[in-house]
Design a protein around this motif. Structure first.
Motif, PDB file in Angstrom:
ATOM      1  N   ILE A  32      -7.080  -0.465  17.194  1.00 59.80           N
ATOM      2  CA  ILE A  32      -6.287  -1.241  18.144  1.00 59.80           C
ATOM      3  C   ILE A  32      -5.940  -0.391  19.356  1.00 59.80           C
ATOM      4  O   ILE A  32      -5.904  -0.885  20.489  1.00 59.80           O
ATOM      5  CB  ILE A  32      -5.018  -1.771  17.455  1.00 59.80           C
ATOM      6  CG1 ILE A  32      -5.397  -2.701  16.293  1.00 59.80           C
ATOM      7  CG2 ILE A  32      -4.122  -2.500  18.453  1.00 59.80           C
ATOM      8  CD1 ILE A  32      -4.207  -3.248  15.541  1.00 59.80           C
ATOM      9  N   THR A  33      -5.713   0.912  19.129  1.00 60.14           N
ATOM     10  CA  THR A  33      -5.370   1.800  20.246  1.00 60.14           C
ATOM     11  C   THR A  33      -6.485   1.843  21.274  1.00 60.14           C
ATOM     12  O   THR A  33      -6.242   1.773  22.494  1.00 60.14           O
ATOM     13  CB  THR A  33      -5.083   3.213  19.715  1.00 60.14           C
ATOM     14  OG1 THR A  33      -4.059   3.158  18.723  1.00 60.14           O
ATOM     15  CG2 THR A  33      -4.641   4.142  20.852  1.00 60.14           C
ATOM     16  N   GLU A  34      -7.703   1.929  20.790  1.00 57.15           N
ATOM     17  CA  GLU A  34      -8.846   1.961  21.714  1.00 57.15           C
ATOM     18  C   GLU A  34      -8.963   0.640  22.478  1.00 57.15           C
ATOM     19  O   GLU A  34      -9.274   0.616  23.674  1.00 57.15           O
ATOM     20  CB  GLU A  34     -10.127   2.231  20.918  1.00 57.15           C
ATOM     21  CG  GLU A  34     -11.372   2.317  21.796  1.00 57.15           C
ATOM     22  CD  GLU A  34     -12.630   2.552  20.967  1.00 57.15           C
ATOM     23  OE1 GLU A  34     -13.734   2.488  21.547  1.00 57.15           O
ATOM     24  OE2 GLU A  34     -12.507   2.781  19.739  1.00 57.15           O
ATOM     25  N   LEU A  35      -8.693  -0.451  21.802  1.00 57.38           N
ATOM     26  CA  LEU A  35      -8.744  -1.763  22.454  1.00 57.38           C
ATOM     27  C   LEU A  35      -7.693  -1.857  23.570  1.00 57.38           C
ATOM     28  O   LEU A  35      -7.985  -2.348  24.670  1.00 57.38           O
ATOM     29  CB  LEU A  35      -8.516  -2.868  21.409  1.00 57.38           C
ATOM     30  CG  LEU A  35      -8.441  -4.300  21.944  1.00 57.38           C
ATOM     31  CD1 LEU A  35      -9.781  -4.720  22.528  1.00 57.38           C
ATOM     32  CD2 LEU A  35      -8.027  -5.262  20.851  1.00 57.38           C
ATOM     33  N   ILE A  36      -6.503  -1.320  23.308  1.00 57.37           N
ATOM     34  CA  ILE A  36      -5.442  -1.379  24.313  1.00 57.37           C
ATOM     35  C   ILE A  36      -5.809  -0.527  25.521  1.00 57.37           C
ATOM     36  O   ILE A  36      -5.555  -0.915  26.672  1.00 57.37           O
ATOM     37  CB  ILE A  36      -4.108  -0.931  23.690  1.00 57.37           C
ATOM     38  CG1 ILE A  36      -3.675  -1.920  22.600  1.00 57.37           C
ATOM     39  CG2 ILE A  36      -3.023  -0.799  24.763  1.00 57.37           C
ATOM     40  CD1 ILE A  36      -2.438  -1.489  21.841  1.00 57.37           C
ATOM     41  N   GLU A  37      -6.421   0.621  25.272  1.00 55.76           N
ATOM     42  CA  GLU A  37      -6.829   1.486  26.385  1.00 55.76           C
ATOM     43  C   GLU A  37      -7.871   0.798  27.255  1.00 55.76           C
ATOM     44  O   GLU A  37      -7.856   0.913  28.487  1.00 55.76           O
ATOM     45  CB  GLU A  37      -7.372   2.810  25.846  1.00 55.76           C
ATOM     46  CG  GLU A  37      -6.303   3.688  25.202  1.00 55.76           C
ATOM     47  CD  GLU A  37      -6.894   4.954  24.603  1.00 55.76           C
ATOM     48  OE1 GLU A  37      -8.147   5.074  24.620  1.00 55.76           O
ATOM     49  OE2 GLU A  37      -6.121   5.798  24.105  1.00 55.76           O
ATOM     50  N   ARG A  38      -8.774   0.058  26.652  1.00 57.03           N
ATOM     51  CA  ARG A  38      -9.829  -0.621  27.421  1.00 57.03           C
ATOM     52  C   ARG A  38      -9.268  -1.767  28.271  1.00 57.03           C
ATOM     53  O   ARG A  38      -9.920  -2.182  29.228  1.00 57.03           O
ATOM     54  CB  ARG A  38     -10.890  -1.149  26.466  1.00 57.03           C
ATOM     55  CG  ARG A  38     -11.711  -0.047  25.805  1.00 57.03           C
ATOM     56  CD  ARG A  38     -12.767  -0.639  24.883  1.00 57.03           C
ATOM     57  NE  ARG A  38     -13.563   0.414  24.265  1.00 57.03           N
ATOM     58  CZ  ARG A  38     -14.574   0.190  23.419  1.00 57.03           C
ATOM     59  NH1 ARG A  38     -14.870  -1.079  23.083  1.00 57.03           N
ATOM     60  NH2 ARG A  38     -15.247   1.195  22.907  1.00 57.03           N
ATOM     61  N   LEU A  39      -8.100  -2.282  27.917  1.00 58.68           N
ATOM     62  CA  LEU A  39      -7.517  -3.360  28.714  1.00 58.68           C
ATOM     63  C   LEU A  39      -7.162  -2.907  30.130  1.00 58.68           C
ATOM     64  O   LEU A  39      -7.060  -3.735  31.039  1.00 58.68           O
ATOM     65  CB  LEU A  39      -6.261  -3.909  28.024  1.00 58.68           C
ATOM     66  CG  LEU A  39      -6.468  -4.680  26.714  1.00 58.68           C
ATOM     67  CD1 LEU A  39      -5.123  -5.092  26.124  1.00 58.68           C
ATOM     68  CD2 LEU A  39      -7.347  -5.909  26.926  1.00 58.68           C
ATOM     69  N   SER A  40      -6.955  -1.589  30.302  1.00 57.73           N
ATOM     70  CA  SER A  40      -6.637  -1.058  31.639  1.00 57.73           C
ATOM     71  C   SER A  40      -7.767  -0.210  32.203  1.00 57.73           C
ATOM     72  O   SER A  40      -7.545   0.611  33.097  1.00 57.73           O
ATOM     73  CB  SER A  40      -5.342  -0.234  31.564  1.00 57.73           C
ATOM     74  OG  SER A  40      -5.476   0.816  30.610  1.00 57.73           O
ATOM     75  N   HIS A  41      -8.980  -0.386  31.680  1.00 59.36           N
ATOM     76  CA  HIS A  41     -10.139   0.384  32.143  1.00 59.36           C
ATOM     77  C   HIS A  41     -10.480   0.005  33.569  1.00 59.36           C
ATOM     78  O   HIS A  41     -10.203  -1.114  34.034  1.00 59.36           O
ATOM     79  CB  HIS A  41     -11.333   0.128  31.223  1.00 59.36           C
ATOM     80  CG  HIS A  41     -12.395   1.178  31.328  1.00 59.36           C
ATOM     81  ND1 HIS A  41     -13.381   1.156  32.287  1.00 59.36           N
ATOM     82  CD2 HIS A  41     -12.612   2.300  30.579  1.00 59.36           C
ATOM     83  CE1 HIS A  41     -14.181   2.203  32.130  1.00 59.36           C
ATOM     84  NE2 HIS A  41     -13.733   2.922  31.089  1.00 59.36           N
ATOM     85  N   GLU A  42     -11.093   0.946  34.285  1.00 62.99           N
ATOM     86  CA  GLU A  42     -11.444   0.712  35.684  1.00 62.99           C
ATOM     87  C   GLU A  42     -12.507  -0.369  35.834  1.00 62.99           C
ATOM     88  O   GLU A  42     -12.502  -1.137  36.797  1.00 62.99           O
ATOM     89  CB  GLU A  42     -11.933   2.022  36.333  1.00 62.99           C
ATOM     90  CG  GLU A  42     -10.866   3.105  36.398  1.00 62.99           C
ATOM     91  CD  GLU A  42     -11.408   4.380  37.016  1.00 62.99           C
ATOM     92  OE1 GLU A  42     -12.622   4.416  37.300  1.00 62.99           O
ATOM     93  OE2 GLU A  42     -10.631   5.336  37.203  1.00 62.99           O
ATOM     94  N   GLU A  43     -13.465  -0.410  34.922  1.00 63.41           N
ATOM     95  CA  GLU A  43     -14.576  -1.348  35.039  1.00 63.41           C
ATOM     96  C   GLU A  43     -14.155  -2.718  34.470  1.00 63.41           C
ATOM     97  O   GLU A  43     -13.616  -2.815  33.369  1.00 63.41           O
ATOM     98  CB  GLU A  43     -15.801  -0.829  34.302  1.00 63.41           C
ATOM     99  CG  GLU A  43     -16.362   0.460  34.889  1.00 63.41           C
ATOM    100  CD  GLU A  43     -17.641   0.880  34.180  1.00 63.41           C
ATOM    101  OE1 GLU A  43     -18.162   0.053  33.377  1.00 63.41           O
ATOM    102  OE2 GLU A  43     -18.097   2.006  34.414  1.00 63.41           O
TER     103      GLU A  43
ATOM    104  N   GLY B 102       0.579  -2.770  24.027  1.00 64.72           N
ATOM    105  CA  GLY B 102      -0.506  -3.568  24.592  1.00 64.72           C
ATOM    106  C   GLY B 102      -0.039  -4.782  25.375  1.00 64.72           C
ATOM    107  O   GLY B 102      -0.766  -5.322  26.211  1.00 64.72           O
ATOM    108  N   LEU B 103       1.207  -5.239  25.121  1.00 66.70           N
ATOM    109  CA  LEU B 103       1.682  -6.465  25.745  1.00 66.70           C
ATOM    110  C   LEU B 103       1.820  -6.329  27.257  1.00 66.70           C
ATOM    111  O   LEU B 103       1.498  -7.250  28.016  1.00 66.70           O
ATOM    112  CB  LEU B 103       3.030  -6.856  25.132  1.00 66.70           C
ATOM    113  CG  LEU B 103       3.581  -8.232  25.498  1.00 66.70           C
ATOM    114  CD1 LEU B 103       2.566  -9.330  25.226  1.00 66.70           C
ATOM    115  CD2 LEU B 103       4.875  -8.511  24.742  1.00 66.70           C
TER     116      LEU B 103
END
Length: 760
Positions: free
Chosen positions: A4-15, A44-45
């Motif tokens: 889940i941590t990786e998923l949350i990080e990808r929510l703010s990814h540059e691409e 994540g919220l």
């Protein structure tokens, strides 16, 4: 998703592609409460909210869907603020993509439906965080933000076309979008009705109606997309009933400005001064100001007690749309004697009451739609939907015109108002209450306008009988069963008495022959002398004809002890029937095995049948005294004599049934169906068998029905005594102190000169 941590990080990814894939996976998992709890605890919220505010395209659609599912779990409310609401409202107004609109509307539905007093948050209890509606998220402020319709008002004020766009989405080809749009409309209506002031919610409802929400929902209710839209449509229907009930509960009060204006509009629409100059400088007014409109008194407010402000709305709406017709009706009634005038206002209130009862508005509840979620079959859905409810105003207008028509056709008077009222109740039930879901309102209006009075009366009688059956069905069936046994015994005795009286039957000599038997009325005896019965005359219509094989007659009569059937053959039918001693032949009824006929039984009788039914016995010597019902169809031969035939089978008297063969003992040719019924059923009942002809069955039913009616004459008035009331005593009877019991009729002046007529 495990990480889940990786998923949350990808929510703010540059691409954007990475963010899109992450939020796409998120919308599939966020519905799991345990996943949602971990997602919120790891921060994540906030990132999801930022995506909802800034993203576009499919990324935005996935983010909105994820956020709405989180709200459905009652989580994430601390991030719902004016900025997010404004963004969602803007998307609904400006964005064309369906997948974005679905998620946006789902978020607004959750916001509007959220309890006003809720202060639950998604953060752990140790660190409660709330938000301020004006300034957004603030961990130091613990005041819950506004929810419901009022939370949307600032955003709707910034986008005035919001409601119009929302209603327009109801005509979308995407069923899910239609459902979400209607669900949002339902939420706005519910919140407005429940939480806004009495002068605010009617304005909002009026605005929605002006935008065409009624027409749009009516079309959806009649469409084939019933399964996909079932819940929001049924909720809208339930809310419509809530509105009607709320309007009905508003008491007409002339202290209220809008109520005074409505009544004044009715008065002015009747053109009270047309053709006359309006009086000036005088407070005098027409002494029949309100009675000429159809009210009972000059204080009309109390007459709206049954239907409240709803009745006022219906009447004013009718007058506004048909002002010329209303004025014409006023003039027509004014030209009639007072007792023949149709009370227009009272009729309008009556139609409102009938519609209110027909649609069972009082049984509705705002959450009724939830009970229909379990319905899966299309049949149940067809029964649950009442689209005509949405056409209340048009049905009221059509019903009121029909009331005027019936009043005129029946030449009713003021005392007949209740009778016309009941006719209208039957008419509305027939054409509105049981109308199919897909029936157009225009067709219903046409049928109401054209329904004939005679058909309506017949329908009223049918419904009355059904109501009696529903109320007293079990008791009446028990009484009917008892009386049917008595009626059967009565008819059995009547049929047997026909056999005791005797009857003439023509003989087909070509088929039956003379069988060597001595005949009376013109036969030669063994010495060649012709013998005649003394004192008997033959009928002029029965003259001999050597070429006619049907001149001979047979007289048959049952003996007084009902054990023998006596008969003799004659060449002519005598005016006076022979006595029993003159009948030389007889049959012992104990030797009869069966009675066969081609008389059609009641169970298979059909007026369209062109064939004759023959009942042939198949039993032999082992089945004595049974009437067999094995039917064979054949076309009877053309003949001047009746084709009806009764054949009595049996065994010779000196031979035991075990050793004998069944033979024909006697054949009868009844001249009509009535005689055939009497003799066939008489013989059967004499042999302790059941009658079979339609005429006998009809006679049994007639006797039974009259017996039931005579029993009902013994039903007396029930004295319903109420607490605190002296029924029939004190207070003058019928006054404030008690109720007057109806006076039982007596037989004073009634003699014994009466008779019964079966009218059959």
């Amino acid at each position: 998703m495990d990480n889940i941590t990786e998923l949350i990080e990808r929510l703010s990814h540059e691409e954007d592609a990475v963010r899109k894939m992450a939020v796409f996976k998120l919308q599939s998992n966020i519905g799991d409460p345990s996943f949602a709890e971990i997602f919120i605890n790891q921060g994540g919220l906030l990132k999801l909210r930022n995506l909802a505010l800034t993203a576009s395209g499919n990324t935005l659609a996935y983010a909105l869907t994820s956020f709405s599912r989180l709200l459905e779990l009652d989580k994430g409310w601390e991030y719902v603020n004016a900025e997010l609401i404004g963004r969602v409202v803007e998307l609904i107004v400006t964005h064309p993509l369906v997948n974005i609109l679905r998620g946006a509307m789902s978020i607004l539905v959750s916001i509007v439906s959220h309890p006003h007093s809720g202060n639950r948050v998604s953060q752990p209890a140790a660190t409660p965080q709330m938000f301020n509606f004006q300034h957004g998220f603030n961990p130091h402020v613990q005041t819950p933000g506004p929810f419901g319709f009022r939370a949307l008002r600032p955003a709707i004020a910034a986008h005035p076309q919001f409601l119009e766009m929302l209603v327009s989405r109801l005509s979308s080809a995407d069923h899910a979008l239609c459902a979400n749009s209607l669900q949002l409309i339902n939420s706005l209506m519910r919140d407005s009705i429940m939480n806004e002031a009495d002068n605010e919610w009617p304005r909002f409802i009026k605005r929605l109606q002006d935008l065409g929400v009624i027409k749009a929902v009516f079309i959806l209710m009649q469409s084939s997309a019933l399964q996909d839209l079932a819940h929001p449509l049924l909720e809208f229907q339930a809310l419509t009933k809530v509105l009607l009930r709320k309007w009905r509960d508003v008491r007409v009060d002339l202290e209220k400005k809008e109520h005074r204006i409505a009544l004044k509009a009715l008065h002015l629409a009747s053109a009270p001064y047309k053709g006359h100059e309006k009086p000036t400088g005088s407070k005098r007014h027409n002494p029949e100001k309100w009675r000429r409109l159809g009210f009972e008194t000059e204080s009309p407010a109390w007459e709206f007690e049954e239907v409240g402000f709803l009745g006022m709305m219906d009447f004013t709406d009718f007058v506004r749309k048909h002002e010329d017709g209303f004025h014409k009706m006023i003039l027509e009634q004014a030209a009639k004697p007072p007792e023949q005038r149709c009370p227009i206002a009272k009729a309008s209130l009556a139609i409102t009451q009938i519609l209110y009862q027909q649609f069972e508005v009082d049984k509705s509840d705002i959450d009724d739609a939830k009970t229909y979620q379990i319905l899966e079959s299309r049949t149940n859905f067809e029964r649950a939907f009442r689209p005509l409810l949405l056409q209340w105003s048009r049905l009221h207008t059509a019903g009121l015109w029909a009331f005027f028509r019936l009043w005129k056709e029946t030449s009713a008077t003021v005392d007949d108002f209740d009778k016309v009222f009941e006719l209208m109740r039957v008419l509305i039930h027939k054409l509105v209450g049981i109308a199919p879901r897909t029936k157009e309102v225009q067709d219903v209006e046409d049928e109401i306008a054209e329904f004939e009075y005679s058909r309506l009366r017949d329908l009223q009688m049918e419904l009355l009988e059904q109501s009696y059956e529903n109320t007293w069905g079990n008791h009446l069936r028990q009484i009917r069963d008892e009386l049917k046994v008595e009626a059967l015994q009565f008819v059995k005795e009547q049929r047997i008495r026909c056999l005791l009286r005797g009857e003439w039957f023509p003989i087909n000599t070509e088929v039956e022959g003379r069988s060597g038997r001595k005949t009376r009325g013109g036969n030669k005896d063994d010495d060649g002398a012709t013998t005649h019965t003394e004192g008997r005359e033959t009928r002029d219509t029965k003259k001999s004809n050597a070429n006619d094989p049907y001149l001979n007659w047979r007289f048959v009569k049952l003996s007084h002890n009902r054990r023998y059937l006596h008969y003799s053959d004659f060449e002519v039918e005598l005016v006076t029937a022979p006595v029993l001693e003159e009948l030389t032949e007889k049959i012992d009824l104990s030797t009869v095995s069966s009675v066969v006929s081609n008389v059609i039984p009641a169970s298979v009788r059909s007026s369209s049948s062109t064939t004759t039914l023959t009942q042939a016995p198949t039993g032999g010597p082992t089945a004595p005294h049974h009437h067999h019902h094995h039917h064979h169809l054949h076309h009877p031969p053309p003949s001047r004599m009746s084709s009806t035939k009764i054949t009595i089978h049996g065994y010779p008297i000196d031979v035991t049934p075990q050793n004998a063969k069944e033979v024909v003992l006697l054949t009868l040719n009844p001249q009509n169906q009535s005689v055939a019924s009497e003799w066939l059923d008489g013989l059967l009942m004499l042999l302790n068998q059941q009658p079979i002809t339609a005429e006998t069955a009809r006679l049994v039913n007639v006797v039974t029905n009259y017996g039931v009616k005579i029993r009902l004459l013994n039903v007396r008035y029930t004295e319903n005594r109420c607490d605190g009331e002296n029924v029939g005593a004190g207070g003058g009877g019928g006054g404030a102190g008690g109720m007057k019991v109806p006076e039982l009729p007596n037989r004073a002046g009634v003699d014994d000169d009466y008779y019964y007529d079966l009218f059959v």
